[in-house]
Design an enzyme around this catalytic site. Structure first.
Site, short mmCIF file in Angstrom:
data_model
loop_
_atom_site.label_atom_id
_atom_site.label_comp_id
_atom_site.label_asym_id
_atom_site.label_seq_id
_atom_site.Cartn_x
_atom_site.Cartn_y
_atom_site.Cartn_z
N SER A 66 -64.12 -16.64 -9.15
CA SER A 66 -63.98 -15.61 -10.17
C SER A 66 -64.23 -14.19 -9.67
O SER A 66 -63.97 -13.23 -10.40
CB SER A 66 -64.92 -15.88 -11.33
N LYS A 69 -61.37 -11.91 -9.83
CA LYS A 69 -60.99 -11.29 -11.11
C LYS A 69 -61.25 -9.78 -11.12
O LYS A 69 -60.62 -9.04 -11.87
CB LYS A 69 -61.73 -11.97 -12.26
N TYR A 193 -53.07 -17.90 -10.91
CA TYR A 193 -54.51 -17.84 -11.19
C TYR A 193 -55.30 -18.78 -10.26
O TYR A 193 -56.26 -18.38 -9.63
CB TYR A 193 -54.76 -18.18 -12.66
N TYR A 245 -70.89 -13.87 -17.19
CA TYR A 245 -70.70 -14.69 -18.41
C TYR A 245 -71.93 -14.58 -19.29
O TYR A 245 -72.44 -13.47 -19.48
CB TYR A 245 -70.39 -16.15 -18.02
N VAL A 263 -67.81 -19.38 -9.06
CA VAL A 263 -68.41 -20.72 -8.94
C VAL A 263 -68.44 -21.24 -7.50
O VAL A 263 -69.02 -22.29 -7.25
CB VAL A 263 -67.76 -21.80 -9.85
N1 GLN Z 1 -61.28 -21.05 -10.75
C1 GLN Z 1 -62.45 -21.21 -11.55
C2 GLN Z 1 -62.07 -21.72 -12.93
O1 GLN Z 1 -61.09 -21.29 -13.43
C3 GLN Z 1 -63.17 -19.90 -11.66
C4 GLN Z 1 -64.43 -19.99 -12.48
C5 GLN Z 1 -65.56 -19.18 -11.95
O2 GLN Z 1 -65.63 -18.82 -10.78
N2 GLN Z 1 -66.55 -18.94 -12.81
O3 GLN Z 1 -62.71 -22.55 -13.52
#
Ligand code: GLN
Length: 311
Positions: A66, A69, A193, A245, A263
């Site tokens: 993420s 992003k 994505y 988050y 993650v």
């Molecule tokens: N690719 C992961 C997902 O879509 C990204 C989530 C994350 O890093 N929090 O679940």
């Protein structure tokens, strides 16, 4: 601050973290990520003068997940500007990164660009008018350019692993599509994505890539203006309020810096006017944020007086 002071802080914090046993759990919902050694740890700080303080597994590439992003948001704002905010909000979600409930209540408009639904909507915006391969190439080249390192690549095994198991993201994307929030075929948007989440970078590459956010949109070493100062400030604001988050409040409370987690266990943190910081420890807390990554940043920001809320 002298280079030696910064080097010492980074090394001492890494040494301390490498000894800790409360490391959290490696993400297992993406099978390929479950194979990563929970004992890995890297920390890199790049200051205004371009001095790089590095310790631990600073040069081991990991899945940025993420954290990508932040860069897709930067690209989307560059392409369509404020029109992006018609499809995605800017408020903290207070929900898990892959929550579906909120999306129904808010008629398919994701709360912010950093939860999965929001990031998928951002990816869809970048994709419009292009082929998925071109868009991915553009995201990858942007990261290579920002970090000055053309060796950055996508880990195809991680992308395939998530593509096989990403049922929740498929649900989010299909749901948004039903409201017309996504404009491209769902498979195309999800494909891009999953692949940008699977970009692999080291702490060194990531800290270098984040420098423009620490210096009002400019890379202070090359003088290149990546985004206007106002845009860098706003991206930092979204990182501060939404980057972790439903752990964003706690991260602000403990670390006091804009940050974005993934993650894969990485965190990119920005000390405005001072430094770009990347940390990696794959064990996660209950919110899916790196347990020791946050702990290391908390100590670093306190020790150097870098919290944006005061020393
Ligand atoms: N690719 C992961 C997902 O879509 C990204 C989530 C994350 O890093 N929090 O679940």
């Amino acid at each position: 601050m002298s280079n030696a002071t910064l080097d010492r802080a980074v090394k001492e914090i890494a040494d301390e973290m490498m000894k800790r046993t409360d490391r959290g759990e490696v993400a297992s919902y993406i099978p390929e990520l479950a194979r990563i050694d929970v004992n890995s740890f890297g920390l890199v700080v790049v200051d205004t003068n371009g001095h790089v303080a590095a310790a631990g597994d600073a040069d081991t590439p990991f899945s940025i997940q993420s954290i990508s992003k932040v860069f897709t948001l930067t690209l989307a704002l560059g392409m369509i500007g404020d029109r992006l905010w018609e499809r995605v909000g800017r408020e903290p979600s207070g929900s898990p990164f892959n929550s579906i409930v909120q999306l129904e209540r808010e008629r398919g408009i994701p709360r912010n660009p950093f939860i999965n639904a929001g990031a998928i909507a951002v990816t869809d915006a970048i994709l419009s008018g292009h082929q998925p391969k071109e868009t991915l190439g553009e995201i990858l080249r942007f990261l290579q350019f920002l970090s000055g390192d053309s060796s950055i690549t996508i880990d195809d095994a991680v992308a395939a692993s998530e593509q096989r198991t990403g049922f929740r993201n498929a649900a989010l994307a299909n749901y948004m599509k039903s409201f017309g929030v996504l404009t491209n075929p769902v498979d195309f948007t999800l494909g891009v994505y999953f692949h940008h989440c699977a970009i692999a970078m080291s702490c060194r590459q990531l800290a270098l890539a984040g420098r423009f956010l620490a210096h009002s949109g400019r890379n202070p070493s090359t003088g290149f203006l990546v985004v206007q100062p106002e845009r860098a400030r706003r991206i930092n604001a979204i990182m501060m309020t939404c980057g972790h988050y439903d752990g964003s409040g706690e991260f602000a409370y403990r670390v006091g810096l804009p940050g974005k987690s993934g993650v894969g266990g990485g965190i990119l943190a920005i000390a405005p006017g001072k430094a770009s910081i990347a940390v990696w420890s794959p064990g996660l807390d209950a919110n899916g944020n790196s347990e020791l990554g946050r702990a290391a940043l908390e100590i670093l920001s306190k020790r150097l007086g870098w919290s944006i809320f005061g020393a």
